[in-house]
Design an enzyme around this catalytic site. Structure first.
Site, PDB file in Angstrom:
ATOM      1  N   GLY A 157      38.925  39.813  51.002  1.00 47.43           N
ATOM      2  CA  GLY A 157      39.642  40.978  50.501  1.00 47.43           C
ATOM      3  C   GLY A 157      39.108  41.481  49.180  1.00 47.43           C
ATOM      4  O   GLY A 157      39.542  42.532  48.695  1.00 47.43           O
ATOM      5  N   SER A 274      25.969  34.314  44.998  1.00 46.70           N
ATOM      6  CA  SER A 274      25.817  33.782  43.650  1.00 46.70           C
ATOM      7  C   SER A 274      25.653  34.916  42.641  1.00 46.70           C
ATOM      8  O   SER A 274      25.901  36.082  42.956  1.00 46.70           O
ATOM      9  CB  SER A 274      24.637  32.809  43.593  1.00 46.70           C
ATOM     10  OG  SER A 274      24.638  32.103  42.359  1.00 46.70           O
ATOM     11  N   LYS A 277      24.386  35.224  36.424  1.00 52.87           N
ATOM     12  CA  LYS A 277      24.947  34.412  35.337  1.00 52.87           C
ATOM     13  C   LYS A 277      24.740  32.915  35.576  1.00 52.87           C
ATOM     14  O   LYS A 277      25.013  32.091  34.697  1.00 52.87           O
ATOM     15  CB  LYS A 277      26.413  34.747  35.140  1.00 52.87           C
ATOM     16  CG  LYS A 277      26.610  36.165  34.590  1.00 52.87           C
ATOM     17  CD  LYS A 277      28.060  36.576  34.540  1.00 52.87           C
ATOM     18  CE  LYS A 277      28.182  37.993  33.969  1.00 52.87           C
ATOM     19  NZ  LYS A 277      27.523  39.012  34.804  1.00 52.87           N
ATOM     20  N   GLY A 317      31.647  49.395  40.055  1.00 55.76           N
ATOM     21  CA  GLY A 317      32.945  49.647  40.653  1.00 55.76           C
ATOM     22  C   GLY A 317      33.687  48.415  41.106  1.00 55.76           C
ATOM     23  O   GLY A 317      34.792  48.519  41.641  1.00 55.76           O
TER      24      GLY A 317
END
Length: 485
Positions: A157, A274, A277, A317
């Site tokens: 979701g 992944s 970072k 976004g």
């Protein structure tokens, strides 16, 4: 410069086929659209001074600002459907600097039956200013990976997870399983897909947390997924710095639960989403993602399941992206907050990132860390200023920009690949492979036991030292940023 007339004076950039459709539409519906073509611009020197649809081509793109002022232009419509993204960005930057309302048509492939509908001539969006060329996919290979298979998306979701579900659905899976801990998001994508595909898509929603291994075993036993895309994770760097135990429980041990269950139920392929970072991490979130990558490569050596990871940077976004934050700050009248004037990040659009994730997943043999080509890095300060301009304001005048300082665990520069991994080309020019690594499995599982005991007993002070032993590239942010300042 840009006055308000009852009938808006429009500059059309592009006198080709797409531009001519826009000009004809305006000419036919002048009163209804309340627009008239005042200036046509084109870089084709053979067209200069010639009539196109009854209007003179008055100059090339170098004359944009001059002609806006001379002809009192109210609105610009960028009407070149096929153009390199870098050139489009350059022209749109010039248009936005004029202060005139600027809009653009879709690409040629989106224009149906050679007709222009003013509903699809849209405002210039931040994606247009990134200068990223369209990607091309081997849809046959992706289809072979998905069609007729039972596919599970964890975190289905979320921003990336829901887009995975959208794109997977196009390739006719036997069944799509959306697994998420947050029912509202899962419900939203379920309803969207049900409305779009009616009875053509076999869709199941499972509300579950990846932290509970027994629950996962029941789910995998019931549905027997062939392929798992693992997008469920805590991703917000500052929040995870303040809640390190949760980052570890979810991103490390939740992933470990899934890896074990995928092995037990003979999943064909497991794809971890992944992050850049994870490279030389300076924060707990990045360290947990690097640990998850290490587990992927470790389990690939001991299981028949093909485990792979796909690493990329920020997506425009997404729920944790700076873009919605900036928009909210602009709507509130400012200021827009940027942590550091020199901070840069790599950006992709959500559909682009997910398309490449699926392409990489289809190319996998097992054990790879795929690295996506994120294009040129973007200065967050420039991004903020572009969004302010797109919103119709002037940076530093209408909307102030404040520099708040780097947050705990935040880097000035994200890296996409650790130096010791190397980089290898693939058949797709935007996808690369980091050299697979081998790890001391006994040491990894010993440290994981110690980490689990500390995290699940809320002994946070013990976790950082253990994570630094587990992820040896986990370093202090000041050690990274000092060399760039």
């Amino acid at each position: 410069m840009c006055n308000n007339y009852k009938i808006s004076k429009v500059m059309i950039i592009g006198a080709g086929e797409a531009g001519q459709m826009v000009i004809s539409e305006i000419d036919k519906n002048r009163k209804k659209l309340k627009r008239e073509v005042a200036v046509i611009i084109d870089d084709d020197k053979s067209l200069l001074g010639k009539l196109v649809c009854g209007h003179e081509v008055m100059g090339d793109t170098s004359k944009i600002l001059e002609l806006i002022k001379k002809e009192n232009i109210d609105e610009i419509i960028f009407s070149i459907a096929n153009i390199k993204s870098s050139k489009k960005r350059e022209i749109l930057d010039l248009c936005k600097s004029s202060g005139c309302y600027t809009r653009t048509i879709p690409s040629m492939t989106e224009i149906i039956d050679c007709q222009v509908d003013f509903k699809i001539i849209r405002e210039v969006e931040i994606d247009d200013l990134l200068g990223r060329d369209p990607i091309y996919l081997d849809t046959c290979k992706i289809s072979q990976q998905i069609k007729g298979k039972v596919i599970m998306v964890t975190g289905g979701g979320g921003t990336i997870g829901s887009e995975l579900c959208r794109q997977i659905s196009k390739y006719h899976p036997k069944k799509l399983i959306i697994l998420d801990n947050f029912e509202n998001n899962a419900y939203a994508i379920q309803q969207e897909l049900k409305m779009k595909y009616q009875n053509e898509l076999d869709l199941e929603v499972v509300i579950a947390t990846i932290r509970e291994e027994k629950r996962l075993e029941k789910v995998f036993a019931k549905y027997r997924p062939d392929i798992v895309y693992h997008a469920a994770a805590h991703k917000h760097v500052p929040l995870m710095e303040d809640n390190k135990t949760e980052a570890i429980k979810n991103n490390v041990f939740g992933t470990l639960n899934l890896l074990k269950v995928a092995d037990k139920f003979k999943v064909q392929r497991f794809v971890l989403i992944s992050s850049d970072k994870a490279v030389n991490p300076t924060n707990m979130m990045g360290a947990t993602k690097r640990a998850a990558e290490m587990l992927i490569q470790t389990y690939n050596d001991i299981s028949k399941t093909e485990y792979v990871a796909v690493r990329f940077g920020n997506v425009l976004g997404s729920s944790g992206s700076v873009v919605p934050l900036f928009k909210n700050q602009i709507a509130a009248g400012g200021p827009v907050t940027v942590t550091h004037k020199e901070i840069i990040r790599y950006f992709m659009t959500i559909p682009e990132a997910v398309s490449l994730v699926m392409q990489a997943g289809a190319m996998a043999d097992g054990g790879e860390i795929f690295v996506l080509d994120m294009g040129e890095p973007v200065k967050i300060d420039d991004l903020a200023r572009n969004i302010i301009k797109l919103s119709g304001f002037e940076p530093d005048e209408d909307i102030k920009i404040e520099y708040t300082g780097l947050r705990p665990g935040e880097k000035l520069y994200e890296e996409l690949l650790m130096a010791e991994e190397g980089l290898k080309n693939t058949e797709h020019k935007k996808i690369f492979i980091g050299k697979p690594k081998t790890f001391n499995k006994e040491e990894i599982f010993f440290l994981l036991e110690k980490l689990k005991e500390s995290a699940f007993n809320e002994r946070e002070e013990e976790m950082d030292p253990i994570m630094r032993k587990l992820v040896t590239t986990y370093i202090r942010p000041e050690d990274v940023n000092e060399k760039h300042l």
